[in-house]
Design a protein around this motif. Structure first.
Motif, PDB file in Angstrom:
ATOM      1  N   GLN A 184       0.831  -1.196   0.000  1.00  0.00           N
ATOM      2  CA  GLN A 184       0.000   0.000   0.000  1.00  0.00           C
ATOM      3  C   GLN A 184       0.872   1.255   0.000  1.00  0.00           C
ATOM      4  O   GLN A 184       0.602   2.208  -0.741  1.00  0.00           O
ATOM      5  N   ASP A 185       1.916   1.216   0.832  1.00  0.00           N
ATOM      6  CA  ASP A 185       2.804   2.377   0.907  1.00  0.00           C
ATOM      7  C   ASP A 185       3.544   2.589  -0.423  1.00  0.00           C
ATOM      8  O   ASP A 185       3.713   3.731  -0.875  1.00  0.00           O
ATOM      9  N   LEU A 186       4.008   1.495  -1.037  1.00  0.00           N
ATOM     10  CA  LEU A 186       4.721   1.614  -2.310  1.00  0.00           C
ATOM     11  C   LEU A 186       3.814   2.136  -3.415  1.00  0.00           C
ATOM     12  O   LEU A 186       4.255   2.908  -4.287  1.00  0.00           O
ATOM     13  N   ILE A 187       2.576   1.705  -3.381  1.00  0.00           N
ATOM     14  CA  ILE A 187       1.622   2.222  -4.378  1.00  0.00           C
ATOM     15  C   ILE A 187       1.422   3.714  -4.176  1.00  0.00           C
ATOM     16  O   ILE A 187       1.387   4.494  -5.144  1.00  0.00           O
ATOM     17  N   LYS A 188       1.333   4.133  -2.913  1.00  0.00           N
ATOM     18  CA  LYS A 188       1.190   5.562  -2.642  1.00  0.00           C
ATOM     19  C   LYS A 188       2.422   6.333  -3.098  1.00  0.00           C
ATOM     20  O   LYS A 188       2.318   7.446  -3.608  1.00  0.00           O
ATOM     21  N   ASP A 189       3.613   5.731  -2.927  1.00  0.00           N
ATOM     22  CA  ASP A 189       4.859   6.397  -3.310  1.00  0.00           C
ATOM     23  C   ASP A 189       5.136   6.312  -4.804  1.00  0.00           C
ATOM     24  O   ASP A 189       6.103   6.919  -5.297  1.00  0.00           O
ATOM     25  N   GLY A 190       4.351   5.541  -5.531  1.00  0.00           N
ATOM     26  CA  GLY A 190       4.559   5.421  -6.965  1.00  0.00           C
ATOM     27  C   GLY A 190       5.556   4.348  -7.371  1.00  0.00           C
ATOM     28  O   GLY A 190       5.905   4.230  -8.547  1.00  0.00           O
ATOM     29  N   SER A 191       6.022   3.539  -6.412  1.00  0.00           N
ATOM     30  CA  SER A 191       6.945   2.436  -6.722  1.00  0.00           C
ATOM     31  C   SER A 191       6.122   1.194  -7.033  1.00  0.00           C
ATOM     32  O   SER A 191       6.027   0.250  -6.233  1.00  0.00           O
ATOM     33  N   TYR A 192       5.555   1.200  -8.230  1.00  0.00           N
ATOM     34  CA  TYR A 192       4.574   0.170  -8.548  1.00  0.00           C
ATOM     35  C   TYR A 192       5.213  -1.194  -8.799  1.00  0.00           C
ATOM     36  O   TYR A 192       4.636  -2.220  -8.460  1.00  0.00           O
ATOM     37  N   PHE A 193       6.397  -1.200  -9.372  1.00  0.00           N
ATOM     38  CA  PHE A 193       7.033  -2.486  -9.612  1.00  0.00           C
ATOM     39  C   PHE A 193       7.434  -3.135  -8.290  1.00  0.00           C
ATOM     40  O   PHE A 193       7.257  -4.349  -8.096  1.00  0.00           O
ATOM     41  N   LYS A 194       7.962  -2.361  -7.360  1.00  0.00           N
ATOM     42  CA  LYS A 194       8.284  -2.900  -6.038  1.00  0.00           C
ATOM     43  C   LYS A 194       7.014  -3.349  -5.314  1.00  0.00           C
ATOM     44  O   LYS A 194       7.025  -4.369  -4.614  1.00  0.00           O
ATOM     45  N   ALA A 195       5.945  -2.581  -5.503  1.00  0.00           N
ATOM     46  CA  ALA A 195       4.675  -2.986  -4.899  1.00  0.00           C
ATOM     47  C   ALA A 195       4.209  -4.312  -5.481  1.00  0.00           C
ATOM     48  O   ALA A 195       3.713  -5.190  -4.749  1.00  0.00           O
ATOM     49  N   LEU A 196       4.405  -4.481  -6.787  1.00  0.00           N
ATOM     50  CA  LEU A 196       4.026  -5.744  -7.415  1.00  0.00           C
ATOM     51  C   LEU A 196       4.900  -6.889  -6.916  1.00  0.00           C
ATOM     52  O   LEU A 196       4.417  -8.014  -6.715  1.00  0.00           O
TER      53      LEU A 196
END
Length: 877
Positions: free
Chosen positions: A177-189
């Motif tokens: 959730q935090d990575l998605i908020k920060d825009g780090s979508y690949f790390k979030a995935l």
């Protein structure tokens, strides 16, 4: 091992036995009573207790024997040891009764001790068994507790691990959730992938509702990542395309123009590479590669968002979706970039209507600055597009077609017709065409280095040259018309030597003719020269060369393709200059009735024909295709020749008209009885007109033309007078009138010598010392030519002379004599001779004929002396 243990026990037992106080044993045994075994035992124990040292030494050995279940063996060993150790004492003991008694008692006591020990050991064994049973039960109980505790511990450990993994899932969920908020979508995935893996491996069979909820949210999070990734790409378009396209396009253009192009200009001049163009392989090889590093497109257009997005959708196995969404977004961005041009949508089937639609979208008042800005914005997008394709090839592999090729081909197909329309309608000045040509030249060079198709934009570049050539032709037309209107149609007279030499360098002259006609009062006198052509010719030569140099300069830097077509445009333009301008404009002047103007036009046309021939040779030699085998003749040469012939015909017509007018005033007194001493005034007028015409008006005509005109006029003139003699004269002629007619004809023939003075046929030019021989030879040939011409011109009067001669001696019998006829009258036909005979001999009697004949002969004789005087007067002795 057991044997060794036993040996050790025996050895130890022997040592203990040997160190035992035997007197103690003896006194103890004496006091024992068999009936009081228990009390003795107690005493024994007390005695033993008294000797702790001895007891301590025996106890370990006995305990060891008991533990090893070898007590019987120890006893046997004890006996054996006694026998072995005390066999030497046997005799002593036997001799010592007391000792012997003591031994007997000791043996009994030992036996008692053994029994005691056995009983004690049995009790201890029983106690030990009880204790062991109790201990075993306790151990079993403890072991069962241990096993139970171990299971509990394992479950606790498993719970701990499970709890840790649950915490890890929660942590991954929160991190995602935090990575998605920060825009780090690949790390979030990646976090979602780890979360999903943990759940499937460890919690799939657990009925944890909150974990199921978390697991169920994975698809929503992936969908959110997909959406946010697409939005990330869209935001990248916003940041890279909305404001940066024009600056990037301008940066590339300025770098090529101010850096690469200027450097090439210097190198080309220093290395004499004029035949090579900008962006040619030679020019590219001379570029400083270090300077090209300033155009690092990776820094200009960072594509980190695209890389992340591709990795994300590869991981999600949804590249088709990415390409579909990307295509939609890219189409939208392209439509914004090319606005107001429409890449897609309904268009009219007619090309003209399409052009008008696009023109209306751009507006009729689109300036060149606005057009250049628009094309630079397109260039910025092409650079971005090219970089995107090379850096994200997977998008092309999924799309089936390169985005760059799709965009550029679509754009240039839609935009080229409008650009063609713009060049045709809006760019009308020479400076504007040159500016747009230079811009498109560098623009095309950039596109070529980006590996895009420039065929259609090259066509516009060629169209610019066509428009430029047409403009130069138009400018030439205007300037030539002004020159033609201002021309005085007189030979060019120059009194400035510098200007004179400049004119000679500018103009093309006839082959074999002197470079100039020069008159000087003295070597140190004022300069004065006359050239055959009018001022129109050198000014036109200057304009033609200027136009040609402008055409070549226009093509000198950027045009590397379609050289054949470009060369044909040059040829056509020069040909149009000669045909549609020079020939047409000069031809329009042929309606004049001035012989002087027609003559000068004919002379000018003759020189323009020379210029057309020479320029054809120049175009063949200096063709931009660098084809040494090219041989060219301008089609305008034929038109100029036709106009020249027309002007010559026009001149002949004017001369004929003038002579015809003069002929109307010619009257002969065929019945005159007086022989005239001077030619008639009408004949004088004709002679004066011919002399003035060929020595003044037509003096600058080419020799061949002037000679042809002289021949024609004298031939026509003698023909007319012969017709007058034969058909316009009365049936009867007086001999005096014949002599008068001969006087007039001789006067006309005398004009020939005035047209070609013997001293010098043409004004000569001083020759250089090394060419004196050749010059003398030329003068000799010229003199012979003049002599032949004069003789030929005199031959035009042969018919007249023979007819006059026949009239002076009209003897038909003499004519009938073939030998005399062929010698004196070869050109008189029989019917003509009969006609002339009748004019001179009237039909009367023979006598009368004889008288008349003699009187007529006398009249001719009388007139001969007069004729000789007239001939002498005209230098024709």
């Amino acid at each position: 091992m057991e044997a060794n243990g036993q040996e050790l026990v025996s050895e130890e037992l022997q040592k203990v036995l040997l160190s035992t106080n035997l007197s103690l044993l003896k006194s103890t045994l004496d006091e024992k009573d068999e009936n009081h075994e228990r009390s003795i035992g107690k005493e024994y124990e007390e005695e033993l207790e008294l000797d702790d040292h001895t007891l301590n030494r025996w106890t370990p050995l006995l305990r060891s024997a008991i533990e090893h279940e070898s007590l019987s063996v120890v006893m046997e060993e004890l006996y054996t040891s006694i026998e072995t150790n005390f066999e030497n004492l046997e005799s002593q003991i036997l001799h010592d009764s007391q000792l012997s008694d003591n031994l007997t008692v000791s043996v009994d006591h030992i036996t008692s001790i053994k029994e005691l020990i056995d009983q004690s050991l049995l009790r201890e064994v029983e106690d030990l068994q009880l204790q062991l049973a109790h201990t075993t039960n306790d151990v079993i109980t403890r072991k069962q507790n241990y096993i139970n505790n171990k299971k509990t511990s394992t479950k606790i450990a498993e719970c701990i691990i499970l709890i840790n993994k649950i915490l890890q899932i929660l942590e991954l969920s929160n991190k995602c959730q935090d990575l998605i908020k920060d825009g780090s979508y690949f790390k979030a995935l990646q976090s979602l992938g780890g979360l999903e893996k943990i759940y499937v491996q460890d919690f799939k069979n657990y009925n944890f509702d909150f974990l199921k909820t978390i697991y169920a949210s994975i698809s929503d999070l992936k969908a959110k990542i997909k959406d946010e990734s697409i939005n990330m790409v869209k935001n990248s378009f916003n940041s890279n395309l909305e404001r940066r396209l024009l600056p990037v396009g301008s940066k590339y253009y300025d770098f090529y123009k101010d850096n690469l192009f200027q450097k090439w200009q210097t190198s080309k001049h220093e290395m004499k590479l004029a035949s090579f163009k900008f962006n040619s392989p030679v020019e590219i090889s001379l570029r400083d590669s270090g300077k090209l590093d300033t155009l690092n497109v990776s820094e200009i257009y960072p594509l980190n968002e695209f890389y992340d997005c591709i990795l994300i959708f590869q991981n999600l196995k949804a590249m088709d979706y990415l390409c579909t969404e990307f295509r939609k977004e890219y189409d939208f961005r392209m439509s914004k970039v090319v606005y107001p041009l429409k890449l897609k949508g309904h268009n009219s089937s007619k090309k003209a209507d399409q052009i008008l639609q696009v023109a209306a979208a751009f507006g009729e008042n689109l300036t060149l600055v606005e057009l250049k800005a628009y094309l630079l914005r397109i260039l910025g997008f092409v650079i971005y597009d090219n970089h995107l394709n090379r850096s994200t090839e997977i998008l092309r592999s999924f799309g089936g077609m390169g985005i760059n090729e799709d965009f550029w081909e679509l754009f240039v197909t839609r935009f080229t017709p409008f650009l063609e329309y713009y060049v045709t309608k809006s760019v009308s000045s020479e400076d504007g065409l040159i500016e747009l040509k230079d811009f498109l030249g560098i623009y095309i060079a950039i596109l070529e280095n980006l590996n895009v198709n420039v065929d259609q934009i090259n066509k516009i570049h060629v169209l610019l040259f066509k428009k430029y050539a047409a403009l130069l032709l138009q400018v030439f037309d205007v300037e030539f018309s002004t020159l033609l209107d201002d021309d005085d149609f007189m030979p060019l007279t120059i009194n400035d030597k510098t200007l004179y030499e400049k004119v000679l360098k500018i103009c093309w002259l006839r082959g074999g003719e002197p470079d100039h006609v020069l008159d000087e009062e003295s070597n140190h006198g004022p300069f004065f020269a006359t050239l055959p052509f009018s001022p129109l010719y050198p000014m036109s030569c200057t304009l033609i060369k200027k136009t040609y140099n402008k055409l070549i300069t226009f093509l000198s830097e950027f045009y590397r393709y379609d050289l054949g077509e470009l060369n044909q445009i040059i040829i056509q333009t020069i040909d149009d200059i000669f045909s549609k301008v020079i020939n047409h404009k000069i031809g329009s002047k042929l309606d004049t009735t001035s012989r002087e103007e027609i003559t000068q036009i004919l002379i000018n046309l003759d020189y323009f024909i020379v210029a057309a021939k020479e320029f054809g040779a120049i175009l063949s030699r200096e063709n931009i295709t660098q084809n040494p085998d090219l041989e060219l003749t301008l089609p305008s040469l034929k038109l100029l020749t036709q106009s020249r012939n027309l002007s010559e015909t026009k001149l002949i017509e004017l001369i004929d008209t003038k002579i015809s007018d003069l002929m109307e005033f010619v009257e002969f007194e065929w019945s005159s009885e007086e022989v005239e001493q001077e030619p008639s005034f009408s004949i004088r007028d004709i002679a004066q007109f011919l002399e003035m015409m060929f020595t003044s008006t037509l003096v600058n005509l080419p020799d061949s033309v002037k000679t042809l005109l002289i021949f024609r006029e004298f031939d026509a003139l003698t023909g007319r007078f012969l017709d007058v003699l034969l058909y316009s004269s009365p049936p009867m002629l007086s001999p005096q009138s014949v002599l008068n007619f001969e006087l007039n004809m001789n006067f006309l023939e005398s004009v020939i010598s005035k047209l070609f003075p013997h001293e010098e046929s043409f004004p000569s030019v001083p020759s250089s010392p090394d060419l004196d021989g050749a010059h003398t030879s030329d003068n000799a040939r010229s003199s012979n030519l003049v002599d032949n011409t004069i003789r030929s011109l005199h031959s035009t009067f042969t018919d007249l002379r023979q007819h006059i001669s026949f009239l002076k001696s009209p003897d038909i019998d003499e004519y009938k004599d073939p030998s005399i006829r062929m010698r004196k009258y070869p050109r008189i036909k029989p019917e003509t001779a009969q006609l002339l005979h009748k004019k001179m001999v009237p039909p009367v009697s023979a006598g009368a004929d004889s008288v008349n004949s003699s009187s007529m002969d006398q009249s001719f004789a009388d007139s001969i002396s007069s004729h000789k005087r007239i001939a002498k007067f005209f230098n024709r002795a």
